[in-house]
Each structure stands twice: as C-alpha cells, then as structure tokens.
Design a protein around this motif. Structure first.
Motif, PDB file in Angstrom:
ATOM      1  N   LEU B  35       0.824  -1.210   0.000  1.00  0.00           N
ATOM      2  CA  LEU B  35       0.000   0.000   0.000  1.00  0.00           C
ATOM      3  C   LEU B  35       0.856   1.257   0.000  1.00  0.00           C
ATOM      4  O   LEU B  35       0.554   2.239  -0.675  1.00  0.00           O
ATOM      5  N   GLY B  36       1.942   1.227   0.774  1.00  0.00           N
ATOM      6  CA  GLY B  36       2.843   2.375   0.808  1.00  0.00           C
ATOM      7  C   GLY B  36       3.432   2.638  -0.572  1.00  0.00           C
ATOM      8  O   GLY B  36       3.546   3.797  -1.001  1.00  0.00           O
ATOM      9  N   VAL B  39       0.684   4.251  -2.642  1.00  0.00           N
ATOM     10  CA  VAL B  39       0.447   5.645  -2.243  1.00  0.00           C
ATOM     11  C   VAL B  39       1.564   6.550  -2.767  1.00  0.00           C
ATOM     12  O   VAL B  39       1.306   7.597  -3.366  1.00  0.00           O
ATOM     13  N   LEU B  40       2.805   6.129  -2.592  1.00  0.00           N
ATOM     14  CA  LEU B  40       3.908   6.987  -3.022  1.00  0.00           C
ATOM     15  C   LEU B  40       3.970   7.082  -4.546  1.00  0.00           C
ATOM     16  O   LEU B  40       4.266   8.154  -5.098  1.00  0.00           O
ATOM     17  N   VAL B  42       1.364   6.964  -6.573  1.00  0.00           N
ATOM     18  CA  VAL B  42       0.275   7.853  -6.980  1.00  0.00           C
ATOM     19  C   VAL B  42       0.620   9.311  -6.667  1.00  0.00           C
ATOM     20  O   VAL B  42       0.449  10.197  -7.508  1.00  0.00           O
ATOM     21  N   VAL B  46       0.719  12.139  -9.591  1.00  0.00           N
ATOM     22  CA  VAL B  46      -0.313  13.167  -9.760  1.00  0.00           C
ATOM     23  C   VAL B  46      -0.103  14.401  -8.878  1.00  0.00           C
ATOM     24  O   VAL B  46      -0.822  15.393  -9.017  1.00  0.00           O
ATOM     25  N   MET B  50      -1.640  18.207  -9.306  1.00  0.00           N
ATOM     26  CA  MET B  50      -2.637  18.636  -8.329  1.00  0.00           C
ATOM     27  C   MET B  50      -2.281  19.997  -7.738  1.00  0.00           C
ATOM     28  O   MET B  50      -3.141  20.866  -7.601  1.00  0.00           O
ATOM     29  N   ALA B  62      -6.649  15.157 -11.737  1.00  0.00           N
ATOM     30  CA  ALA B  62      -6.418  13.791 -11.270  1.00  0.00           C
ATOM     31  C   ALA B  62      -7.629  13.261 -10.507  1.00  0.00           C
ATOM     32  O   ALA B  62      -7.803  12.046 -10.378  1.00  0.00           O
ATOM     33  N   VAL B  69      -4.791   8.283 -11.893  1.00  0.00           N
ATOM     34  CA  VAL B  69      -4.579   7.559 -10.640  1.00  0.00           C
ATOM     35  C   VAL B  69      -4.559   6.058 -10.897  1.00  0.00           C
ATOM     36  O   VAL B  69      -3.692   5.338 -10.376  1.00  0.00           O
TER      37      VAL B  69
END
Lengths: 215, 215, 215
Positions: B35-36, B39-40, B42, B46, B50, B62, B69
């Motif tokens: 997951l980390g 997250v990093l 993404v 973006v 953003m 995004a 994403v």
C-alpha cells in the motif's frame, strides 16, 4: 440548523478530538513544548479537512468556524497537562498502553473523516462521481495524520502502517455506495465501524501486506 | 475529443507512468509495504499536477478523471511485483542499474510535466504571463518528486541534485517561448528533450553547481 | 498605485528579503548547491503568502507579480556568494553570529508576514471575522518557515522553538484589533515590533514553555 446538521457536527467534533489527541501525543513523544503540542494537535485535527476544502475550492471550514480549532487546542492542552503531571506513571511500564491509545484515536479519526470527506463532496454536488468522492474521503481521512507525521518528521503511518490507507479507502468507498440508498446516518456509521474494525484487527493480528525488506 | 487532446493525454500518461515508477521504486527502497508503494507512486505521479490545478483554482484533473490515478496504481503494483520476485537478482550487483532507472524515469517525468504545466496554464488563459507560466511548469515538474521525497523523508532531489530545478525551469521557459510560434507539439517535445538531455548529461558528467561543504 | 499600496509593497519586500536570507542560510548549512539555496530561499520567502492566497481561493500574488520571487532569488544568490567566499571566516568562530542572524531574519519575516496576512484577509472582505484573520496571519507568518524546515528536513521551528507560533499569533491578533481603529500603518508596525520583541526576548532569556523531556 436542522437535526442532521447538528448530528454531523457532533461526529466531526468526535473526529477532531480523536485526531487532536493522536497529534498531541506524537508531539509529546517528540519532546515538543506546549505550543508545539497545540500546533501539532490542531494540524492533525483540521489538516485533512483543510486539504479537502482547498481541493474543492472552498475556504476551509476550520477557518470560518472556530469550534474545530478551539476544540483541538483544548484537547491538546489537556493531553499535555495529563502527560506532564503523570510523566512518572507513564515511564513506569505504561508505554504499550500509550502507543495503543494513539493507535485507537487515530483509527477513530480515520474512520470519521474518511466518511465525512465523502459527505462533504456530496454536499458540494459531486454525488455521481464515485472516484472523486472516494479520493476526497481518503484525503480527508489520511491528510491530517500525513501532515502530522511530515511535520514531526516521523515515518508516515500512511506509508508504513499495515493497511492504513486501505482502511480509509474501504471507509470512503462504503460511504459512497451506502449514501444514495440508506442516507447520511448509515453512510456515516457503517464506514466508521468498518475502518475501526479493519485497523484494530490489523493491529491485533499484525496483518502484514507483502513488503520488500529494506536493503 | 480532437486529435491534439488525445495526443496530450498520451503524453500525460507517459509522464504519469514515469513518475509512478520513480515513486514506487523510492518506496520499495524505503522498505514500504504494497500500500505504501501504491500511495507513493500515486502521489509522485499526480502530485505536481494537483498542486498546479489547486494554484489555478481548479479541481485537480487527477480527481475528476480516474485514468491517471488508475495508471499510477497499476504501474506501482507492477513495480512492486517485479522487485518482489526479483529481489535476489536486484541484490546481486544490479544496484547501479536500479538507481539509474529511477533517475531516468524521474528525468522523463520532469520533462513531460514541466511542459504540460505550461500548456495547462496557457489553456487557463495565462498566455501572456511568461513568469506565471514558467512557475506553473516548474511546479508541475518538480512538485510530484518533492512530495515523494518529503513523504519518504529522503533528501529532496530538487534541493540536492545537480541542476534538477534548473532543468525544469529550462523546460518550462522553452515551452513558454516556443508555443506562440510553433504550436503545441513543438512546445512539448523540444522542452522534453532539453530536460532529458540536461538531466542525463548532468548525471553522466557529474556536473556540479558550486556548493558549500556541510560544516 | 496610491501611497499606502507602495508602502505595503516595501514592507512585503523587506519580509521577503528577511525570509529569503533565513531560507538560504538553512540551505547553506545543509550543504545544498546554488540551486538548492535559491529554491529554499524562494520557498521560505513566498511560501507563507502562497498558502494564504490558496486558502483564500486567489491565484498566489507571488505568481502574478514576479518581484517577490526575483527578490528572493537575488538575495539567495548573494547569501550563497557571501558564505562561499567567506567560508574560512565563518568556520573560525563566527558560528554563534551566524545562528543569531538566521534567528533575527526569521523573527523579522515572522512579524511582517503575520501582519500582512491579516491585512490581505481584510482586503479580501473578511474584516469582521477575527478568528479567520488571526489564522490567516499566523499561517502567512509561519508557513514559509514551515515549508523551509519540512523541505530541508530539519526540526520545525514552529514546533520546537520557544514561543514561535505564540509570537505570530500575538502579531496577527494585535493587527486584527488595531486595524479598525488606527488604520494600516499602525496595524503593521505595532505587531511587527511586538513579534520582534517577543522573539528576541525569548531567545535572549531562553524563555521556555513547559516541555516534556523526550523519552
């Protein structure tokens, strides 16, 4: 102000309190002084919602309505006083409890804000856009804790903690899916409990996502 | 949707892929779980866009268009799987290659987003304002990597890397100057290659800007 | 452009110079190269105001009016050159002076931007909202230094320094209260000197807020 609005504010204050406690305790742990504890408590409590409101192009509600910041300040001061006068006790073997309290407060705030982020998105007219709503919910949920960890310069929970972001996404997604059929109350409480259960189970059973050991 | 629009989206997806790879690989290096890594990946992919959209007062693209994403998520998962199953190989002397791949992907993303930031500014009606356009381009270019490094708590490339910000500024400035005379395609590709060449030459010849040794 | 407007710009440039010096010196201390020094100088100088403008929903004035960024760039380059050619001297016992200069510049910028943040909020039509104005002032005051410390990955002054946020809040609050009765000039200079005095007294007498020692 109608009933449902008051109800949302009460829940939002609960999330604010939970995140302020988690922020203040991280600050205490890092040896910050009273002001540092207050700043980190406030940032953790209102940071996620501020990011969400800025993304939506609104002036952050934390700035127009002082109640959230005031709550976070009071809670942070209380945490500081409690730890300050109970330092002795804390250092005599209560550390696991201490870490667990941060974790529980963080999970509660995560659940509340993940759902509230989605509901704010819906109130801003984005009901049809599932993707945007889930993103808003997740950002509101993890944003405060992210700012907290970046400012305190401790490893970011959202990057290292067992299924942290995952819990928030599940919360935001379930809120998005439940709202059209079951209304606000269900769309708030079901995600809230889902997030809490996922986080607490993950912590208890030490669920691990696959991870590549540090070189 | 006209041709030129599709063309821009393809380039933007290339930048997204390049930055997602660089973000995911930094995450892998820091020992984050799946997951980390996502997250990093993404955030890196973006994040710059953003920041640019928020500065311009728009809802980030995004968030309204899931494709960026989603692309970043898929790329990050692929990077994770690749490293997960090839860990053995990676630890047996492929490290320089590994570092070079992060660098190349980062340079590609930097070039693409520096130019796209300028073009987005032009689409928002700021054609005459060279300074604003260059700033927007640079922010879009370096923003994702900046957030990546701040979240992963590794030294920021934009602060320590040989002429990193410089390359982005050259890219944004050339895009701003080329657009009125030569149109979108030239204003995209020339800066892109300029940034790539500057970054790769800087890395190869170890160009150094003057620096004051750490006390 | 009327007199009062020019007057505000002059003060804003002073704050920009002070914060650019403090940012550039932190960068020099961390061993960054020329570009890193410029980037950190610029971020420190215009970061707080950019956060404020984004919160208010405006395009940041630092992007529409190049003078602030240009000033910060020139100041950062000068700081770099000065330290580069005087390194010898600096390393021979001038360190306390060096640290004190960062502190003084930071206090000056803090005072100026805390007041300017409030005045910008008033210009945007929020005169009646004391809470919002104080928050805007504090965010403008501490925002640049916060970004500086987060990017340089040094402990955040706003979290660890004796009554740093406190000084900014006092400045913003006094500006908010003085403006309606005494006008812009008084509402700028009184807070400015208040913040400076608080910060310098705090540094001199080593005022400490209660703090819980690091475990």
């Amino acid at each position: 102000m109608d009933h449902s609005h008051i109800f949302i504010i009460v829940i939002e204050l609960m999330g604010t309190i939970a995140f302020a406690i988690s922020g203040a305790m991280v600050a205490v742990r890092c040896g910050m002084d009273l002001l540092g504890v207050i700043v980190l408590g406030v940032v953790t409590a209102v940071g996620g919602g501020m990011i969400r409101d800025i993304v939506l192009g609104n002036i952050p509600s934390a700035l127009t309505d002082p109640i959230y910041v005031l709550t976070a300040v009071i809670v942070s001061v209380l945490v500081f006083l409690l730890v300050f006068f109970r330092r002795k006790i804390l250092s005599d073997g209560f550390h696991p409890l201490y870490a667990r309290l941060i974790e529980a407060m963080d999970a509660l705030g995560l659940g509340i804000f993940s759902a509230l982020g989605v509901l704010t998105g819906i109130r801003n007219g984005h009901l049809g856009n599932t993707f945007l709503l889930v993103f808003l919910g997740t950002m509101t949920g993890v944003g405060g804790g992210m700012l907290r960890d970046m400012m305190a310069q401790v490893p970011l929970q959202v990057l290292y903690k067992r299924i942290y972001a995952c819990a928030s996404i599940v919360g935001a997604l379930s809120c998005t899916l439940l709202y059209p059929r079951f209304g606000e109350a269900v769309a708030l409480f079901v995600p809230l409990f889902l997030v809490l259960i996922i986080r607490l189970l993950a912590a208890h059973y030490r669920w691990d996502l696959p991870r590549i050991p540090r070189e």
